[in-house]
Design an enzyme around this catalytic site. Structure first.
Site, PDB file in Angstrom:
ATOM      1  CE  LYS A 207      39.723  43.930  36.395  1.00  0.00           C
ATOM      2  NZ  LYS A 207      40.124  42.525  35.741  1.00  0.00           N
ATOM      3  CE  LYS A 260      35.985  43.292  35.052  1.00  0.00           C
ATOM      4  NZ  LYS A 260      36.996  42.041  34.780  1.00  0.00           N
TER       5      LYS A 260
HETATM    6  C1  PBG Z   1      40.450  39.060  35.053  1.00  0.00           C
HETATM    7  C2  PBG Z   1      39.219  39.605  35.116  1.00  0.00           C
HETATM    8  C3  PBG Z   1      38.153  39.515  35.958  1.00  0.00           C
HETATM    9  C4  PBG Z   1      36.932  39.927  35.525  1.00  0.00           C
HETATM   10  C5  PBG Z   1      37.107  40.093  34.182  1.00  0.00           C
HETATM   11  N1  PBG Z   1      38.702  39.761  33.904  1.00  0.00           N
HETATM   12  C6  PBG Z   1      38.546  39.097  37.596  1.00  0.00           C
HETATM   13  C7  PBG Z   1      38.988  39.897  38.291  1.00  0.00           C
HETATM   14  O1  PBG Z   1      39.720  41.338  38.274  1.00  0.00           O
HETATM   15  O2  PBG Z   1      39.253  39.667  39.646  1.00  0.00           O
HETATM   16  C8  PBG Z   1      35.723  39.927  36.257  1.00  0.00           C
HETATM   17  C9  PBG Z   1      34.387  39.907  35.440  1.00  0.00           C
HETATM   18  C10 PBG Z   1      33.309  39.750  35.961  1.00  0.00           C
HETATM   19  O3  PBG Z   1      33.267  39.790  37.246  1.00  0.00           O
HETATM   20  O4  PBG Z   1      32.413  39.395  35.443  1.00  0.00           O
HETATM   21  N2  PBG Z   1      41.333  39.999  35.440  1.00  0.00           N
END
Ligand code: PBG
Length: 336
Positions: A207, A260
């Site tokens: 991520k 992601k």
């Molecule tokens: C929580 C999380 C996030 C997203 C999914 N889980 C936000 C982040 O990491 O700031 C983002 C999902 C999206 O942008 O659609 N940690």
């Protein structure tokens, strides 16, 4: 040989021929639909930054889950907006918390729908970070670390505890998204100890610290109150690091992996697909959705074609599953 004997355009001459040689076809089975759940009843609150999506109360989320299942989409991913935020994000491990309530109600109404819980602290903490931050009085306070630095090991304990609560409420899959070291092994052993050894773990293994999450932070009401997430999420410049992250998660017992965001990281999806055998998901995040929506509103892009091209490309890169805000639309478009 070569031209003029060989003419690749022969296979593109009719749509019939095109269909016969198409290598990647999106299926409803591959899609996962995210839902944002908030307290209340009969609530459907539009998310301004994500046209077409709303924060829903549990009763409304159940109806939405039914519509999603009706379309043949196998899974939903739940995000919770708590009644109240605090230092440790306590609603995340409260059995009466918003996600456990929603998981229970959705499984009861639509048992065949797979419920995935996004396991992170950031929606629940008052500072908006994905765990416990270093400050005097915080569990695990370390004076050698900067104030505000995210404390890894104390956070793990919260994630283990909350995962058990969400799984016991009905979540089939726990999807830890906080990029803490050791989160997979901690959650695996917490689940196993609680007799939840059948609960699946889908790791947000790679991520990235991405600007594409912008609209989501509005949707989940979880913007970091200070700083950013770059001391726990990955640097967009790094690919080998993703391989190391994933290898660790595989060793720790992840059942599924995830990359992601998706579109800006297709090379990562491809490399992980080639090197690891576990099922692979990709998260087409809020920014990937909203930027197309915004351009489509201005008439600059055709939403359906752009969305389907992105989704197909993510599948072609090697994703088995795609988390997407277009899940319902995509199925409707696929059916023509
Ligand atoms: C929580 C999380 C996030 C997203 C999914 N889980 C936000 C982040 O990491 O700031 C983002 C999902 C999206 O942008 O659609 N940690």
């Amino acid at each position: 040989m070569g031209f003029p004997s060989i003419r690749p355009r022969r296979l593109r001459r009719t749509t019939g021929l095109q269909r016969m040689v198409r290598e990647t076809t999106l299926r409803a089975d591959q899609l996962i639909a995210p839902l944002f759940i908030r307290h209340g009843e009969g609530v459907s609150r539009k998310i301004a930054s994500m046209p077409g999506h709303s924060q829903l109360s549990v009763d409304m989320a159940v109806r939405e889950a039914e519509a999603i299942a009706e379309l043949g989409i196998p899974a939903v991913l739940l995000f919770g907006i708590p009644a109240k935020k605090d230092l440790l994000g306590s609603e995340n491990f409260d059995p009466q918390g918003i996600v456990p309530q929603a998981a229970y109600a959705i499984k009861k109404a639509v048992p065949e729908l797979v419920v995935i819980s996004d396991m992170c602290c950031c929606e629940y903490t008052d500072h908006g970070h994905c765990g416990i931050i270093n400050m005097p009085g915080a569990p695990g306070y370390n004076e050698r670390l900067a104030e505000g630095y995210l404390l890894n090991d104390p956070t793990l304990e919260l994630l283990g505890k909350a995962s058990v609560v969400h799984a016991q409420a009905g979540a089939d899959i726990i999807a830890p998204s906080g990029m803490m070291d050791g989160m997979i092994s901690t959650i695996r052993s917490a689940l196993d100890k609680a007799g939840m050894e059948h609960t699946v773990i889908m790791s947000y293994a790679a991520k990235y610290a991405s600007a594409f999450y912008g609209p989501f932070r509005d949707a989940a009401e979880s913007p970091p109150g200070f700083g950013d997430r770059s001391n726990y999420q990955m640097d967009p410049g790094n690919a080998r690091e993703a391989l190391r992250e994933v290898a660790l998660d595989v060793e720790e017992g992840a059942d599924m992996l995830m990359v992601k965001p998706a579109l800006a990281y297709l090379d990562i999806i491809r490399q992980l697909r080639d090197r690891f055998d576990l099922p692979l998901a990709a998260y087409q995040v809020s920014g990937e959705y909203s930027m197309v929506k915004a351009a489509a509103e201005r008439g600059w892009l055709d939403e359906q074609r752009t969305a389907m091209e992105s989704l197909t490309s993510i599948a072609r890169a090697g994703a088995d599953m795609i988390i997407t805000y277009w899940a319902k639309d995509a199925v409707k478009w696929m059916r023509g």
